[in-house]
Design an enzyme around this catalytic site. Structure first.
Site, mmCIF file in Angstrom:
data_model
loop_
_atom_site.group_PDB
_atom_site.id
_atom_site.type_symbol
_atom_site.label_atom_id
_atom_site.label_comp_id
_atom_site.label_asym_id
_atom_site.label_seq_id
_atom_site.Cartn_x
_atom_site.Cartn_y
_atom_site.Cartn_z
ATOM 1 N N ARG A 166 0.856 -1.177 0.000
ATOM 2 C CA ARG A 166 0.000 0.000 0.000
ATOM 3 C C ARG A 166 0.895 1.231 0.000
ATOM 4 O O ARG A 166 1.993 1.220 0.564
ATOM 5 C CB ARG A 166 -0.915 0.009 1.228
ATOM 6 C CG ARG A 166 -1.757 -1.243 1.411
ATOM 7 C CD ARG A 166 -2.536 -1.645 0.201
ATOM 8 N NE ARG A 166 -3.779 -0.909 -0.002
ATOM 9 C CZ ARG A 166 -4.575 -1.091 -1.057
ATOM 10 N NH1 ARG A 166 -4.250 -1.948 -2.011
ATOM 11 N NH2 ARG A 166 -5.690 -0.396 -1.171
ATOM 12 N N HIS B 67 -0.419 1.662 -10.284
ATOM 13 C CA HIS B 67 -1.228 0.713 -9.499
ATOM 14 C C HIS B 67 -1.804 -0.392 -10.389
ATOM 15 O O HIS B 67 -3.023 -0.562 -10.489
ATOM 16 C CB HIS B 67 -2.346 1.440 -8.739
ATOM 17 C CG HIS B 67 -2.824 0.677 -7.533
ATOM 18 N ND1 HIS B 67 -3.207 1.287 -6.361
ATOM 19 C CD2 HIS B 67 -2.952 -0.658 -7.316
ATOM 20 C CE1 HIS B 67 -3.569 0.359 -5.476
ATOM 21 N NE2 HIS B 67 -3.424 -0.819 -6.039
#
Lengths: 311, 311
Positions: free
Chosen positions: B227, B275
């Site tokens: 993350r 991402h």
């Protein structure tokens, strides 16, 4: 009776560095280094990576050329090397591993769009591109010798669907094997990546031409870690320009270094690396010393090549 | 009783595309798609990737949020989601494979200098750089859940020296396992690549700070597929600028998309990807349908998370 080291590729391996490794293995042997400027009649063995023009004439008692890197065609094709001079090659496992890792790097980088993302970064752009997965990707490895086999197994252990093509048909776990001209067409027609690990011989020079490229799957990608002269450059450029191929990763070229005006440089779908896929001599240095001893003792050499066959 | 699909990431997965896959699995269920503009009292389950502000208030009978991609912190941390609303996540194997392949692509690309060679090609330059080999490369994988385990095994099968760190100590073949704060320091001190596959929790947010980076081996490379909020951006930039780290491959960021004025964009030793390391839902769609059925039948859910623990 002495050994000459004359590599002429200081960025890769200096003559002095190899001498430092060989000297302890051959303590009683005179080792010359560097391009000679006069005849060296005591030299019986040459350790080299290419066969420079004019060198053979300075070595009247040369009996063996020990090739250091992959590919022996510069020795085989030398018109200056007398017919009685023998040629041997090396097969360091470390180089097979390195070439395998080069191929994995290029194929994974392509599946994951690493170069397009770098260009986006240079333009401060954030756009997603769907990744492609190994399990859904077919790789055809052309050439299943020492190195090609390692490359094919490298793709197989990472979940790719792998086929392999060789002159003589092989049987390998998890690798669909093909041989002969029809087998070549079958192998490349289905592949998303065609990885060439072939030597340069009369049978392979110019193999990757317009006919070959037209047989490849539309949108496939070529990786060449074999020899530069497998590829007809203008045919590859044409296939890339019209989208028959989506890209090419080239580590070897017809002429090296690649000349600055070559069309490959400015093509975004061509990745150029400067002949670095195999790099390390590794334990190969032990075989160089061993071949000197065998030559002197009149014993069979390690990995002597057949000059008529070319490998 | 109905299901709402509200993903708001059309470049990744459109609501309609997921609806097309779910409808045959839940033939008698009403499936709404898109951000609602009025209350939907019939909706009991939401399939989403983030928890958009204002959405919970429009779903008065919401009982379950089914997270689609990895990471549940946007749901866990939502102040709008009533405490009785349950949260479940997915664990598609295909996504673990994709993230593994992303990590292999980044590490092999770094070992083989793919980005420096692209920059050289843009400048028409031919210079060799010695490659680095997997067998001589240590990788530390932080986080050994479903995905981290796949990543660690991916490196192991390619001959890397692999260590793994997790909250509770594990025992794994060919992977040196560490746990706890001391174990973390040991694991990262020896690694050439530190690969973070950690969730965002109170224990991990800001973990990769100046202290952590100083414990890493000089010249090591960070890969973050966990993350974005694991990393203190300014500390990472400082470590890269002073050469404590040689590079970083970042797929996740504190704020996405990464703002155009962020320092990462113009750093040659930072690789930015938007991402995309895990991408495909794969068979996860079957679990979405199954969780709807279980919710309706009052049965235990697949992969329900503990809202207090955060995973």
């Amino acid at each position: 009776m002495s050994l000459l080291i004359d590599i002429r590729m200081p960025n890769w391996l200096s003559d002095a560095a190899l001498c430092d490794r060989l000297a302890p293995l051959l303590p009683d042997v005179t080792i010359h280094t560097g391009a000679p400027d006069r005849p060296l009649p005591d030299v019986t063995m040459l350790a080299a990576n290419r066969m420079p023009s004019g060198l053979a004439a300075l070595l009247p008692n040369l009996a063996l050329v020990q090739k250091l890197g992959a590919g022996v065609e510069s020795m085989v094709n030398s018109t200056e090397l007398p017919a009685h001079v023998r040629i041997a090659r090396l097969e360091p496992q470390v180089q097979a591993d390195e070439i395998t890792e080069y191929c994995l790097a290029e194929v994974f980088a392509t599946l994951r769009n690493i170069r397009p993302y770098l260009r986006q970064q240079q333009a401060l752009e954030w756009h997603e591109h769907a990744p492609r997965r190994a399990a859904e990707t077919r790789v055809a490895v052309l050439g299943l010798g020492h190195i090609g086999l390692a490359v094919a197994q490298g793709f197989s252990r990472n979940g790719f669907q792998v086929s392999g093509w060789s002159r003589r048909l092989k049987t390998l776990d998890n690798i669909a094997c093909f041989a002969g001209p029809d087998g070549l067409d079958q192998s490349i027609a289905a592949a998303d990546f065609v990885v060439a690990v072939l030597p340069s011989t009369d049978a392979t020079r110019g193999l990757v031409d317009a006919r070959f490229l037209a047989k490849m799957k539309t949108g496939a990608h070529l990786v060449n870690v074999g020899r530069g002269d497998l590829v007809v450059d203008q045919d590859l450029i044409a296939a890339l320009d019209k989208g028959q191929l989506s890209g090419a990763s080239l580590d070897v070229f017809n002429h090296e270094p690649l000349s600055q005006d070559h069309g490959f440089w400015v093509m975004e779908n061509v990745a150029i690396t400067p002949h670095v896929s195999g790099w390390s001599l590794g334990d190969g240095v032990l075989d160089v010393a061993e071949n000197y001893r065998r030559l002197m003792a009149g014993k069979p050499l390690l990995r002597e090549i057949d000059r008529a066959l070319g490998y």
